[in-house]
Scaffold this motif. Structure first.
Motif, PDB file in Angstrom:
ATOM      1  N   LEU A  13      17.494  13.561  38.767  1.00 36.43           N
ATOM      2  CA  LEU A  13      17.046  14.916  39.072  1.00 36.43           C
ATOM      3  C   LEU A  13      15.555  15.022  38.737  1.00 36.43           C
ATOM      4  N   SER A  14      14.862  15.757  39.555  1.00 41.59           N
ATOM      5  CA  SER A  14      13.409  15.867  39.434  1.00 41.59           C
ATOM      6  C   SER A  14      12.989  16.714  38.233  1.00 41.59           C
ATOM      7  N   PRO A  15      12.027  16.223  37.459  1.00 41.18           N
ATOM      8  CA  PRO A  15      11.473  17.042  36.375  1.00 41.18           C
ATOM      9  C   PRO A  15      10.859  18.344  36.911  1.00 41.18           C
ATOM     10  N   VAL A  16      10.399  18.319  38.142  1.00 46.27           N
ATOM     11  CA  VAL A  16       9.849  19.521  38.766  1.00 46.27           C
ATOM     12  C   VAL A  16      10.938  20.597  38.884  1.00 46.27           C
ATOM     13  N   MET A  17      12.155  20.185  39.217  1.00 48.28           N
ATOM     14  CA  MET A  17      13.259  21.146  39.316  1.00 48.28           C
ATOM     15  C   MET A  17      13.496  21.819  37.964  1.00 48.28           C
ATOM     16  N   TYR A  18      13.494  21.027  36.889  1.00 53.23           N
ATOM     17  CA  TYR A  18      13.690  21.591  35.555  1.00 53.23           C
ATOM     18  C   TYR A  18      12.579  22.580  35.214  1.00 53.23           C
ATOM     19  N   GLN A  19      11.348  22.221  35.547  1.00 55.74           N
ATOM     20  CA  GLN A  19      10.223  23.108  35.261  1.00 55.74           C
ATOM     21  C   GLN A  19      10.346  24.415  36.030  1.00 55.74           C
ATOM     22  N   LYS A  20      10.787  24.338  37.282  1.00 54.03           N
ATOM     23  CA  LYS A  20      10.978  25.549  38.081  1.00 54.03           C
ATOM     24  C   LYS A  20      12.049  26.446  37.455  1.00 54.03           C
ATOM     25  N   LEU A  21      13.103  25.838  36.919  1.00 53.02           N
ATOM     26  CA  LEU A  21      14.152  26.629  36.263  1.00 53.02           C
ATOM     27  C   LEU A  21      13.614  27.337  35.027  1.00 53.02           C
ATOM     28  N   VAL A  22      12.819  26.633  34.234  1.00 55.20           N
ATOM     29  CA  VAL A  22      12.226  27.241  33.040  1.00 55.20           C
ATOM     30  C   VAL A  22      11.287  28.377  33.444  1.00 55.20           C
ATOM     31  N   THR A  23      10.473  28.124  34.447  1.00 54.96           N
ATOM     32  CA  THR A  23       9.511  29.126  34.920  1.00 54.96           C
ATOM     33  C   THR A  23      10.209  30.354  35.488  1.00 54.96           C
ATOM     34  N   SER A  24      11.401  30.166  36.056  1.00 60.01           N
ATOM     35  CA  SER A  24      12.105  31.280  36.687  1.00 60.01           C
ATOM     36  C   SER A  24      12.830  32.191  35.687  1.00 60.01           C
ATOM     37  N   MET A  25      12.934  31.785  34.431  1.00 56.18           N
ATOM     38  CA  MET A  25      13.727  32.566  33.476  1.00 56.18           C
ATOM     39  C   MET A  25      13.245  34.010  33.295  1.00 56.18           C
ATOM     40  N   PRO A  26      11.947  34.272  33.168  1.00 52.18           N
ATOM     41  CA  PRO A  26      11.545  35.690  33.058  1.00 52.18           C
ATOM     42  C   PRO A  26      11.979  36.513  34.271  1.00 52.18           C
ATOM     43  N   ARG A  27      11.891  35.924  35.472  1.00 52.63           N
ATOM     44  CA  ARG A  27      12.336  36.639  36.680  1.00 52.63           C
ATOM     45  C   ARG A  27      13.845  36.839  36.657  1.00 52.63           C
ATOM     46  N   ARG A  28      14.576  35.845  36.176  1.00 51.01           N
ATOM     47  CA  ARG A  28      16.033  35.961  36.098  1.00 51.01           C
ATOM     48  C   ARG A  28      16.445  37.074  35.138  1.00 51.01           C
ATOM     49  N   VAL A  29      15.813  37.108  33.978  1.00 49.20           N
ATOM     50  CA  VAL A  29      16.126  38.148  32.992  1.00 49.20           C
ATOM     51  C   VAL A  29      15.814  39.524  33.576  1.00 49.20           C
ATOM     52  N   ALA A  30      14.643  39.642  34.207  1.00 44.37           N
ATOM     53  CA  ALA A  30      14.260  40.931  34.808  1.00 44.37           C
ATOM     54  C   ALA A  30      15.254  41.349  35.888  1.00 44.37           C
TER      55      ALA A  30
END
Length: 77
Positions: A48-65
């Motif tokens: 699995l791509s490290p980029v995918m993991y980074q996108k998931l981490v980056t998306s967390m504030p949007r997910r919480v909101a």
């Protein structure tokens, strides 16, 4: 903050399982046995791509909101 404690929208692992499932089901031929299934799952997992993991981490504030906005209801995640 208050939201459902087991919200799949806030669980990045749900997205990872989805990615793995799509990759697994796109492979041909289908797995003939459990050993092959295990090997394929591990191969997908380790590649699995490290980029995918980074996108998931980056998306967390949007997910919480999104979960807060939906008051715990369904979101696009």
């Amino acid at each position: 903050m208050s939201w459902p404690p087991n919200s799949p929208d806030l669980n990045p692992m749900e997205h990872i399982w989805d990615v793995m499932e799509r990759q697994l089901t796109s492979q041909t031929p289908p797995c003939p046995n459990i050993s092959t299934l295990r090997d394929r799952c591990l191969d997908i997992w380790y590649n699995l791509s490290p980029v995918m993991y980074q996108k998931l981490v980056t998306s967390m504030p949007r997910r919480v909101a999104a979960v807060l906005k939906a008051k715990g209801g369904a979101t696009r995640y």
